[in-house]
Write an enzyme that holds these catalytic residues in place. Sequence first.
Site, PDB file in Angstrom:
ATOM      1  N   ASP A  37     111.387  -5.861  10.844  1.00  0.00           N
ATOM      2  CA  ASP A  37     110.817  -4.219  10.529  1.00  0.00           C
ATOM      3  C   ASP A  37     111.478  -3.803   9.283  1.00  0.00           C
ATOM      4  OD1 ASP A  37     109.662  -4.515  12.769  1.00  0.00           O
ATOM      5  OD2 ASP A  37     111.072  -3.198  14.169  1.00  0.00           O
ATOM      6  N   GLU A 193     100.337   0.419  13.529  1.00  0.00           N
ATOM      7  CA  GLU A 193     101.931   0.902  13.566  1.00  0.00           C
ATOM      8  C   GLU A 193     102.518   0.877  12.174  1.00  0.00           C
ATOM      9  OE1 GLU A 193     103.657  -1.954  16.017  1.00  0.00           O
ATOM     10  OE2 GLU A 193     103.080  -3.735  14.808  1.00  0.00           O
TER      11      GLU A 193
END
Length: 453
Positions: A37, A193
């Site tokens: 991420d 997302e």
Amino acid sequence: MKQNIFLLICLLTGFTQLHAQDTSGYHNPVLRGFNPDPSVCRVGEDYYLVTSSFEYFPGLPVYHSKDLIHWQQIGHCLTRESQLPLHDAPPSGGLFAPSLRYRDGLFYVICTNVSAGGNFFCTATDPAGPWSEPIWVDIDSIDPDIFWDEDGKTYFVTQGNEGIRVTEIDLNTGKTLAPERLVWGGIGGRYPEAPHIYKKDGYYYLLLGEGGTEYAHSATIGRSRHIYGPYESCPLNPILTHCNRIAQANPIQGVGHADFIQAADGSWWTVFLGFRTIAPYQNFHILGRETFLAPVDWPEGGWPQVNGNGTVSLEMNVPTLPQYPVEKKPVRNSFDTETLGFEWNYLRNPIPENYSLTEKKGSLRISASPYTLNETKPVSFVGRRQTEFYFNAATHLTLLSDRENEEAGLTVIQNNQHHYEVLIRRKEEGYVAQLRVKIGSLLCSRRTAHHGQ
């Protein structure tokens, strides 16, 4: 009686900066082993990056680079228990999907603690820290990004179940100033997302991940003249994926969760997560999700295109920024400092009195806790990221114990259901060396030696 346990995992990481060199090519991943991420920002000619850390403490490692290729860890965003409560955080709980941004002399890290508190942001004048206490934002959706519009308004951009939401907030208090608004659901992949918004050439570009963070992962993008949409889908979508025929044999899989950055020379780049599979076993990976880098062609008024065809490779033969290689730190750690290096991590919030670097020079003393690695408790543990498929790890270990079943040793751990240990355990008749494997519900151990008092 519960086992008392402390464990170490000794692996490889760390760098020191050198001098600028050529501008041709680099090797992926640029951050190896458990660095998922990624989010990146630039200040002048310096680049800063954070990655998710989940149930590990301290939270959100911070890296610095001069070229987007060679990174050196300079600290963590969350170093105090008041910033990062992780009590009883399960595997893959804790901190999800941070964003790192810079505005008017302040760095902002925006994140979700899914185990305690929800969405928040912290600020710092120096990305190495210290960082402020969290300002909590009362928004239920996760994976937050922050966006400042030209009219001075501030927005949180988050992931909801049905797609991406945009919410205006008060930057001083974290209070919402308007309801959450669903703006785009992506191109139909599951779990839209990791949203980021960029303003360029009069458009709001909304970048997100789709497909879940497994083999079908991808990055898609839409754009609109208005922040609340409607957003049109890029005709090149997905602009980044290895879930296609041309990448089906690529050793890098699961690419997505991207963030864009414009370099000081005007070029565009993207950092994103992926994982390396173990040859020849394409369906297996053990190093976690790592951080990768690719060039982006983003013409004025047009759509961004990642590395020509939306795929990347281990060897990237592309022009780069002037490179500033960094020298690897020595693999050996002598524990001769007053604090642990940035490469070391605890499982959940540590009990400070269980650790000491000053009791005996050149050693780390760890006191046993009443918990095991099978539980979601603050076990006495320090660990480093695994960065290579094959490695050697060793330590000089002394176990001082007068209680039966206390133990100490080395572990390779994925989570509380999957870990492997070589350890010394105290038994009534003395000390026993043992090899133990836990794979889901399967627990196997073998006594390999016995030593008296």
